[in-house]
Scaffold this active site. Sequence first.
Site, mmCIF file in Angstrom:
data_model
loop_
_atom_site.group_PDB
_atom_site.id
_atom_site.type_symbol
_atom_site.label_atom_id
_atom_site.label_comp_id
_atom_site.label_asym_id
_atom_site.label_seq_id
_atom_site.Cartn_x
_atom_site.Cartn_y
_atom_site.Cartn_z
ATOM 1 N N LYS A 269 0.845 -1.197 0.000
ATOM 2 C CA LYS A 269 0.000 0.000 0.000
ATOM 3 C C LYS A 269 0.879 1.245 0.000
ATOM 4 O O LYS A 269 1.696 1.442 0.894
ATOM 5 C CB LYS A 269 -0.909 0.008 1.228
ATOM 6 N N ASP A 274 -3.134 10.759 2.830
ATOM 7 C CA ASP A 274 -4.547 10.410 2.961
ATOM 8 C C ASP A 274 -5.279 11.497 3.737
ATOM 9 O O ASP A 274 -5.196 11.564 4.960
ATOM 10 C CB ASP A 274 -4.698 9.062 3.672
ATOM 11 N N LYS A 281 -10.766 13.704 7.016
ATOM 12 C CA LYS A 281 -10.352 13.468 8.397
ATOM 13 C C LYS A 281 -10.461 14.774 9.183
ATOM 14 O O LYS A 281 -9.989 15.813 8.732
ATOM 15 C CB LYS A 281 -8.909 12.961 8.438
ATOM 16 N N ASP A 292 1.282 6.822 5.388
ATOM 17 C CA ASP A 292 0.325 5.815 4.922
ATOM 18 C C ASP A 292 0.836 5.027 3.722
ATOM 19 O O ASP A 292 0.113 4.205 3.172
ATOM 20 C CB ASP A 292 -1.009 6.494 4.581
ATOM 21 N N ASP A 351 -12.625 7.361 3.204
ATOM 22 C CA ASP A 351 -11.453 7.244 4.066
ATOM 23 C C ASP A 351 -11.042 5.790 4.286
ATOM 24 O O ASP A 351 -10.104 5.514 5.022
ATOM 25 C CB ASP A 351 -11.714 7.932 5.413
ATOM 26 N N GLU A 353 -9.741 3.961 1.865
ATOM 27 C CA GLU A 353 -9.238 3.968 0.496
ATOM 28 C C GLU A 353 -8.104 2.979 0.253
ATOM 29 O O GLU A 353 -7.920 2.491 -0.857
ATOM 30 C CB GLU A 353 -8.773 5.382 0.123
ATOM 31 N N ARG A 355 -7.616 -0.082 1.086
ATOM 32 C CA ARG A 355 -8.051 -1.410 0.645
ATOM 33 C C ARG A 355 -8.502 -1.394 -0.815
ATOM 34 O O ARG A 355 -8.455 -2.418 -1.491
ATOM 35 C CB ARG A 355 -9.163 -1.918 1.557
#
Length: 498
Positions: A269, A274, A281, A292, A351, A353, A355
């Site tokens: 990933k 993010d 957020k 992230d 949020d 995202e 996956r």
Amino acid sequence: MRGEPVANPVNLAFESKLSDAQGHERLLIVGSAARIEADGRKLVPELNDEVWAALTRDLSPGDTGTSRTTYTGSEGTERVTLCVLPKGASRHCSPSRSHFVHDLIGSNSAGDGDLGIICLLDDNDHAFATGLACARPFPLFDTKTQSKKQAKKAAKSRTAHIVLAGPKSVLKPNARIVEGANSVRLTARLVDSPCAVINTTTFTAEAKAVAKETGTKVRVIKGETLRDQGFGGLWNVGKGAEEPPALVIMTYTPEKMTKKTKHVVWVGKGMVYDTGGLNIKVGGHMAGMKTDMGGAAAMLGAFRANALSGGKQKVTALLCLAENAVDAASYRPDDIITHYSGKTVEVDNTDAEGRLVMADGLGYAAKKLNPDYIVDMATLTGAQLVATGKRHAALYCNDGDLEEIALKAGRYSGDLAHPLPYAPEFFRKDYKSAVADLRNTTKDRMNASSASAGQFLKEHLVDFEGPHLHVDIAGPCSGPDRATGYGVGLLLEMLARS
């Protein structure tokens, strides 16, 4: 441009003689109280017996280790520090106690001149984890300004001379330790860097630089080409950002391929930032989201180290890179995405995202690469920290043998991990959608949501029945202030054991 490292970082030099670590401005002796008391005295001829006796009196390291420092009053080595490791390790921790090696070196390595680090190992098997731990206290990314006096001192290169001494002899540093340590620092630099420095384009440049350094193959699919080729998750998550999303495909093929050579696929990933997207957020939860992309960064570092140390397995690394930004083009809640796997997913929350981009990488691995097994690594859920804590990654695995390899590799390398319950029949129902094959969030966050997120990923391995390991590194990817380089050691040791 590529990411900007610190102007003049500390160099690492793994040495094969004790004398190479002696005679520098500062000397750190790292080990258990028993080893320091038995073998430490001869390492510091600058100290007389009385001072040594006082320095080593009543060494009580407790749970996290302790340190003691004295000045020598002589030229050469000015300061000597004993870094005393805890007496032992519990069964879910690393026998090397590498976390405390990292902590103790980090808090005792300040200075301007070269330093020596002599690690007195209780067992030769502790060398790999200890070597990687020695790299972590010396980060490569820093933008602090300096006074003229500081800048003058910094202009002189500083080196940490590291010796790994087993119970009977000094160990000769091998390529896996040396390049593993260098790659831990690479991974940590990428994770420490803000999105203005490491975005999808510069991350791709970093991957190309690694491919050039290692003589390996790299292919990049980016922007609208992702959409056109069916990578709906990557395209939709990343289309609102200034820099386009990308799938970076890196391939290492060992010199000697046989019928027994395995093909291992890694999927990382790489959310370079993010914001949460349109489900933005709030409440301070956005700060820190530069980390992230820790899964992709770990896989790039491990890929580099494996190639440079002559790994025996074929490895394909899929780096799923995107930025979840807020824009008129951003994807929305209620959108339905068609992934590379062919599965459709209803977006419940933008949020969730990571996956979505990972699903495309896994779908590609299953459809195109014919792997012997797949490992994915991601800073996927905050629930991971609740389940397994800040030091242990969470494992979700459909194969007991692969899970056991990961557990043992974690303890050996110092990249600790612990299994989550593998129970797809308990989790699939939580991702049901009335209008798509899946939704992207669980309906029941109290139902082992870190494990169930792993099951969401597993749903995209259509027609792949082989071993698959999901590694959630949300906690161990970063410490309080800095990235840890987590994942490099775990992946390298898994390759060695499989």
